[in-house]
Scaffold this motif. Structure first.
Motif, PDB file in Angstrom:
ATOM      1  N   ARG A   8      21.732  18.622 -30.445  1.00 21.80           N
ATOM      2  CA  ARG A   8      21.188  17.270 -30.594  1.00 21.80           C
ATOM      3  C   ARG A   8      21.085  16.561 -29.250  1.00 21.80           C
ATOM      4  O   ARG A   8      22.044  16.467 -28.503  1.00 21.80           O
ATOM      5  CB  ARG A   8      22.068  16.463 -31.537  1.00 21.80           C
ATOM      6  N   GLY A   9      19.889  16.050 -28.937  1.00 23.63           N
ATOM      7  CA  GLY A   9      19.664  15.340 -27.691  1.00 23.63           C
ATOM      8  C   GLY A   9      19.163  16.205 -26.559  1.00 23.63           C
ATOM      9  O   GLY A   9      19.026  15.726 -25.435  1.00 23.63           O
ATOM     10  N   ARG A  64      25.920   3.597 -40.817  1.00 29.21           N
ATOM     11  CA  ARG A  64      24.863   2.861 -40.120  1.00 29.21           C
ATOM     12  C   ARG A  64      25.435   1.666 -39.363  1.00 29.21           C
ATOM     13  O   ARG A  64      25.057   1.402 -38.212  1.00 29.21           O
ATOM     14  CB  ARG A  64      23.812   2.411 -41.144  1.00 29.21           C
ATOM     15  N   ARG A  65      26.372   0.940 -39.983  1.00 27.27           N
ATOM     16  CA  ARG A  65      26.968  -0.201 -39.317  1.00 27.27           C
ATOM     17  C   ARG A  65      27.816   0.224 -38.120  1.00 27.27           C
ATOM     18  O   ARG A  65      27.772  -0.403 -37.049  1.00 27.27           O
ATOM     19  CB  ARG A  65      27.825  -0.991 -40.311  1.00 27.27           C
ATOM     20  N   ILE A  66      28.569   1.291 -38.258  1.00 24.89           N
ATOM     21  CA  ILE A  66      29.371   1.791 -37.136  1.00 24.89           C
ATOM     22  C   ILE A  66      28.459   2.191 -35.981  1.00 24.89           C
ATOM     23  O   ILE A  66      28.754   1.925 -34.811  1.00 24.89           O
ATOM     24  CB  ILE A  66      30.258   2.966 -37.584  1.00 24.89           C
ATOM     25  N   ALA A  67      27.332   2.815 -36.287  1.00 25.29           N
ATOM     26  CA  ALA A  67      26.385   3.222 -35.235  1.00 25.29           C
ATOM     27  C   ALA A  67      25.901   2.022 -34.441  1.00 25.29           C
ATOM     28  O   ALA A  67      25.678   2.113 -33.225  1.00 25.29           O
ATOM     29  CB  ALA A  67      25.205   3.957 -35.850  1.00 25.29           C
ATOM     30  N   GLU A 108      27.503   2.843 -26.181  1.00 28.74           N
ATOM     31  CA  GLU A 108      26.471   3.835 -25.882  1.00 28.74           C
ATOM     32  C   GLU A 108      27.064   5.043 -25.156  1.00 28.74           C
ATOM     33  O   GLU A 108      26.676   6.193 -25.413  1.00 28.74           O
ATOM     34  CB  GLU A 108      25.370   3.202 -25.038  1.00 28.74           C
ATOM     35  N   ASP A 109      27.993   4.795 -24.237  1.00 23.01           N
ATOM     36  CA  ASP A 109      28.633   5.875 -23.489  1.00 23.01           C
ATOM     37  C   ASP A 109      29.769   6.439 -24.327  1.00 23.01           C
ATOM     38  O   ASP A 109      30.926   6.076 -24.175  1.00 23.01           O
ATOM     39  CB  ASP A 109      29.166   5.357 -22.148  1.00 23.01           C
ATOM     40  N   ARG A 110      29.413   7.337 -25.241  1.00 15.73           N
ATOM     41  CA  ARG A 110      30.407   7.877 -26.170  1.00 15.73           C
ATOM     42  C   ARG A 110      30.280   9.391 -26.293  1.00 15.73           C
ATOM     43  O   ARG A 110      29.201   9.958 -26.102  1.00 15.73           O
ATOM     44  CB  ARG A 110      30.254   7.244 -27.544  1.00 15.73           C
ATOM     45  N   TRP A 153      24.682   8.694 -36.278  1.00 18.55           N
ATOM     46  CA  TRP A 153      25.180   8.373 -34.943  1.00 18.55           C
ATOM     47  C   TRP A 153      24.448   9.204 -33.896  1.00 18.55           C
ATOM     48  O   TRP A 153      24.884  10.316 -33.561  1.00 18.55           O
ATOM     49  CB  TRP A 153      26.679   8.656 -34.831  1.00 18.55           C
ATOM     50  N   PRO A 154      23.353   8.744 -33.351  1.00 20.50           N
ATOM     51  CA  PRO A 154      22.662   9.522 -32.311  1.00 20.50           C
ATOM     52  C   PRO A 154      23.512   9.612 -31.049  1.00 20.50           C
ATOM     53  O   PRO A 154      24.329   8.727 -30.761  1.00 20.50           O
ATOM     54  CB  PRO A 154      21.390   8.708 -32.064  1.00 20.50           C
TER      55      PRO A 154
END
Length: 549
Positions: A236-237, A364-367, A372-374, A391-392
């Motif tokens: 992913r990514g 969705r709310r947690i996302a 961003e730096d995770r 969670w992208p």
């Protein structure tokens, strides 16, 4: 004079800077040398399987090989599940262990070489005269074949004087596998030709493409062909341009995105094994799709592959870009579809009908709140769909699932330890179920200690082994063994120095929003105990239920 164990430690530390483990009789001299004679960082875990898991997660996060260590006998047998996972996932690491003395086994010894071999790991045993050289050989084997290796120190050899540590050559790093021969070159010509003429080209990449450094070349290839892109769960990514990326294929994929994949006329796969989950149990591509695969495996890994090139993903992608030149895509499929809409997931409801949290809306709310730096590390279980869908992450080395290759649970907490040491500036986020979380609870303390305020955990707590309830409870089997008494993970976290929050409504997640804004040096590890409904079944699990019906 340096001991045999010191020879191992000093040589290992020339190439590995992170060691994880539990001290015991068999590795005491090795750890003494690591601590007092090297610059390698030793991080203690509380269960021996955590030593291997942390080393595994460290490599997946950083690309740098790490080491685990345990004593002999029971210490070694405790590592076997994690060792099997690393073998299945093709993760290089070195497990330094004590072993039976050269005079023969004692009542508490087991045949460790046979046990390691049974899960696919080779053992190298050091002696008084060859400890340094054997250590280098073990590291080289791990790096060359992308597998874990066991480095054994017999009990009666560990403390023997071995003289000055000899110079040992550095481990040889593997050379990327270039396309070789007329067939490979001809197949690349064919792939370039069909991509140039395709109306609906599609590129799929996996973790192998990321490890080969193919991201830039794949981005250029996608632009040159006008292809839509997607990745396996472990890749992913990997594609740099998210505008035309459909996300993860398989059960983690959005329905609209998977419909677009199925409409592709040409698909080229880079560095993905095409397992049953990525392939949606054979339904990912339509019967008319021409499927090509590029991988370092000896042969194609799925029956739907019509053309195969054995090569490094980066080198092959660069070769295809060179063949296509600057002509540009013949068609503009990617411009004619709404990719953003296609990869949208069901938003869910605030609460499920049973009054507990809906995991979709919660994810969705947690996302929306996560930094961003995770780096996201995942245990195994039914819940894995929620993080993978909602969670992208920026790159494949920021989302890892230690345990899924071997279909195991209970490896989540020590994954935080390895990831936290590998990425000292990022926030490490664990996603775990209550079943796996309890199985590995000894290393909750390790995770809190290693990550501190840079770490947090999300426990999807449905008071059940959710996958078993979905697969077997729905078939009418007795659910008693599948259910878990409601456990207060927030209290568990508080007991070892974390801040624990029981989350029953979406508004309870406001604490995550304020936690993210705090200085990591002054905040505590955050543990979110999500009281979710087990009645909401993840789409990938629905797919498995369908196949097994």
């Amino acid at each position: 004079m340096p001991s045999v164990s010191a020879h191992v430690a000093l040589t290992l530390a020339q190439h590995i800077d992170a060691v994880f483990g539990v001290m015991g009789n068999g590795n005491a001299y090795f750890l003494d040398a690591i601590e007092t004679q090297t610059d390698a960082v030793f991080t203690a875990v509380r269960h021996e399987q955590g030593a291997v898991v942390a080393a595994d997660a460290h490599f997946r996060t950083s690309g740098r090989i790490a080491a685990g260590t345990s004593t002999y006998g029971a210490g070694f047998t405790n590592t076997l599940t994690a060792l099997a996972e690393a073998v299945q996932a093709r993760v290089p690491l070195v497990l330094v262990v004590g072993d039976e003395p050269t005079s023969g086994p004692r009542p508490w010894d087991v045949d460790q070489i046979a046990l390691a071999s049974a899960v696919g790991a080779r053992t190298y045993t050091v002696g008084r005269a060859d400890a340094a050289a054997t250590t280098v050989i073990a590291i080289e084997h791990a790096l060359t074949y992308r597998v874990p290796v066991v480095l054994a120190i017999p009990y009666d050899v560990a403390a023997l004087d071995a003289g000055e540590v000899p110079d040992a050559p550095s481990p040889r790093t593997p050379t990327p596998l270039a396309p070789r021969g007329e067939f490979a070159e001809g197949m690349l010509d064919e792939i370039a030709s069909v991509l140039a003429g395709a109306e609906r080209p599609f590129l799929l990449a996996g973790r192998g493409a990321w490890l080969s450094g193919a991201s830039t070349a794949l981005g250029e290839l996608a632009a040159a062909t006008g292809a839509l892109t997607a990745s396996s769960a472990l890749g992913r990514g990997v594609f740099p341009d998210t505008r035309y990326d459909l996300g993860v294929t398989g059960g983690f994929g959005a329905d609209g995105a998977m419909e677009l994949v199925r409409s592709a006329d040409v698909a080229v796969v880079f560095g993905a094994s095409l397992n049953q989950f990525t392939m949606r149990f054979g339904d990912l591509f339509a019967p008319g799709t021409r499927v090509y695969q590029i991988d370092i495996a000896p042969a194609a890994t799925h029956a739907h592959v019509g053309g195969f090139v054995r090569a490094d993903a980066r080198l092959a992608a660069e070769a295809l870009v060179a063949r296509l030149g600057d002509t540009g895509p013949a068609h503009s499929w990617r411009e004619s579809v709404d990719v953003a809409a296609a990869r949208t997931y069901d938003a869910g409801d605030d609460l499920a009908p049973d009054g507990r949290l809906d995991p979709r809306s919660t994810a969705r709310r947690i996302a929306e709140l996560l930094p961003e730096d995770r780096v996201v590390v995942s245990d195994g279980g039914h819940f894995i769909g929620w993080a993978n869908m909602y969670w992208p992450v920026a790159a494949p080395d920021r989302m890892m699932m230690v345990g899924t290759a071997f279909q195991s649970i209970g490896l989540g907490w020590p994954s935080v330890v390895g990831a936290a040491l590998a990425r000292r500036e990022s926030t490490v986020v664990l996603t775990s179920g209550d079943g796996g979380g309890l199985m590995a609870i000894a290393d909750l303390e390790s995770a809190v200690r290693a990550a501190g305020g840079r770490g947090m955990a999300v426990v999807w707590n449905d008071a059940a082994y959710g996958a078993e309830v979905n697969l077997y409870g729905l078939k009418g089997l007795a659910e008693g063994p599948m259910r878990i008494p409601q456990v207060d993970f927030a209290a568990f976290g508080a007991a070892v120095g974390a801040e624990g929050i029981v989350v029953r409504t979406l508004s309870d997640l406001d604490r995550l929003a304020s936690w993210v804004e705090e200085d990591p040096s002054s905040r505590r590890f955050l543990l979110l105990d999500l009281r979710i409904s087990g009645d909401v079944i993840a789409p990938y699990q629905q797919e498995i239920i369908r196949v097994n019906s």
